[in-house]
Design an enzyme around this catalytic site. Structure first.
Site, PDB file in Angstrom:
ATOM      1  CE  LYS A   1      -2.580  -0.781   3.569  1.00 18.38           C
ATOM      2  NZ  LYS A   1      -3.365  -0.803   4.801  1.00 18.38           N
TER       3      LYS A   1
ATOM      4  CE  LYS B   1      -6.263  -4.745   2.499  1.00 17.51           C
ATOM      5  NZ  LYS B   1      -5.065  -4.466   3.358  1.00 17.51           N
TER       6      LYS B   1
HETATM    7  O1  LIG Z   1      -4.196  -3.652   6.285  1.00 17.83           O
HETATM    8  C1  LIG Z   1      -3.669  -3.310   7.350  1.00 17.83           C
HETATM    9  C2  LIG Z   1      -3.329  -1.905   7.660  1.00 17.83           C
HETATM   10  O2  LIG Z   1      -2.209  -1.488   7.016  1.00 17.83           O
HETATM   11  C3  LIG Z   1      -3.285  -1.668   9.111  1.00 17.83           C
HETATM   12  O3  LIG Z   1      -2.397  -0.638   9.473  1.00 17.83           O
HETATM   13  P1  LIG Z   1      -2.341  -0.214  10.994  1.00 17.83           P
HETATM   14  O4  LIG Z   1      -2.111  -1.462  11.810  1.00 17.83           O
HETATM   15  O5  LIG Z   1      -1.206   0.736  11.106  1.00 17.83           O
HETATM   16  O6  LIG Z   1      -3.662   0.413  11.297  1.00 17.83           O
END
Ligand SMILES: O=C[C@H](O)COP(=O)(O)O
Length: 251
Positions: free
Chosen positions: A29, A87
């Site tokens: 991401k 996703k």
């Molecule tokens: O898909 C998972 C996310 O990147 C969660 O990130 P985070 O744990 O920093 O909220």
């Protein structure tokens, strides 16, 4: 429960590769473009090459608008680039019907290219802050569009967490609804190790994390640390063992 870790680029993906035995899915991401911000196709490709072949690569398509054509094309870009989990964050969908329109288009675009790729419909635990579909509508959106998994994350990364917005009993209902239609249930949103007891107890299939495995617990300034991935996994395994042994959920 499977562990999905979200690096922000190739460098962090290499750190994930060092911890490959402790994780199940590498999720590409671009956090500076949003909670489910989409990264570049060439970054997905490079990360696919950098992580062991037996680890699936996931890619986020973005915090998307209600524009099924645009989103389907972006999803095709992600699967062509080598991701096998796609996703989609239903940020701009204000009704379940809009979510279904977007996800049907994504499912078609992805599965025509790779029938084995998994499509994940993601809503937001803090949907009330951004005006998108209710979290408990997401399993039905996934089922009616032919997506493989329903997910929740948080849209606003301000320190509030999954259970601040959707308490464990409501997350349990989310998981139950997803499973009732044969979908996987994925949960994320500043999840920490001390949430793992509840997440295990309610039958979560995939837990997604970034901040918890970055130095200082900081998803922006911190970098993913292989030893934190290992520690997180050890705690998951402890809860899985206790659940299998029939012990009450431990903290
Ligand atoms: O898909 C998972 C996310 O990147 C969660 O990130 P985070 O744990 O920093 O909220």
């Amino acid at each position: 429960m499977l562990l999905l870790i979200s690096p922000d680029g190739v460098e962090e993906a290499l750190d994930c590769a060092k911890a490959a035995q402790h994780l199940d899915i590498v999720d590409v991401k671009k956090p500076d473009e949003g909670s489910l911000g989409a990264n570049f196709p060439w970054v997905i490709r490079e990360i696919r090459e950098a992580v062991p072949a037996d680890k699936p690569v996931s890619a986020t398509v973005g915090d998307v608008p209600y524009k099924p054509g645009t989103v389907a094309q972006a999803a095709l870009g992600a699967v062509v680039s080598g991701a096998t989990y796609i996703k989609v964050g239903l940020y701009g969908c204000t009704t379940p019907d809009q979510g279904i329109d977007v996800m049907r288009a994504v499912v078609r675009a992805v599965k025509e290219h790779n029938p084995d790729a998994l499509v994940v419909a993601s809503g937001y635990a803090d949907a009330h802050r951004i005006g998108c579909v209710n979290p408990l509508a997401v399993p039905d959106i996934a089922a009616r569009s032919g997506a493989d998994a329903a997910m929740l994350d948080t849209a606003v990364k301000d320190g509030t967490r999954l259970f601040d917005h959707v308490p464990p009993d409501v997350c349990a209902e989310f998981v139950r609804l997803a499973h009732a239609s044969g979908r996987l249930a994925a949960l994320a949103g500043s999840v920490r190790q001390d949430d793992l007891g509840e997440l295990t107890r309610i039958g979560t299939d995939i837990v997604g994390v970034r901040g918890a495995v970055c130095e200082g617990g900081d998803r922006n300034a911190g970098r993913i640390q292989p030893h934190l991935v290992a520690a997180f996994r050890a705690e998951m395994d402890r809860h899985d063992r206790e659940r299998a042994a029939g012990l009450p959920a431990a903290r």
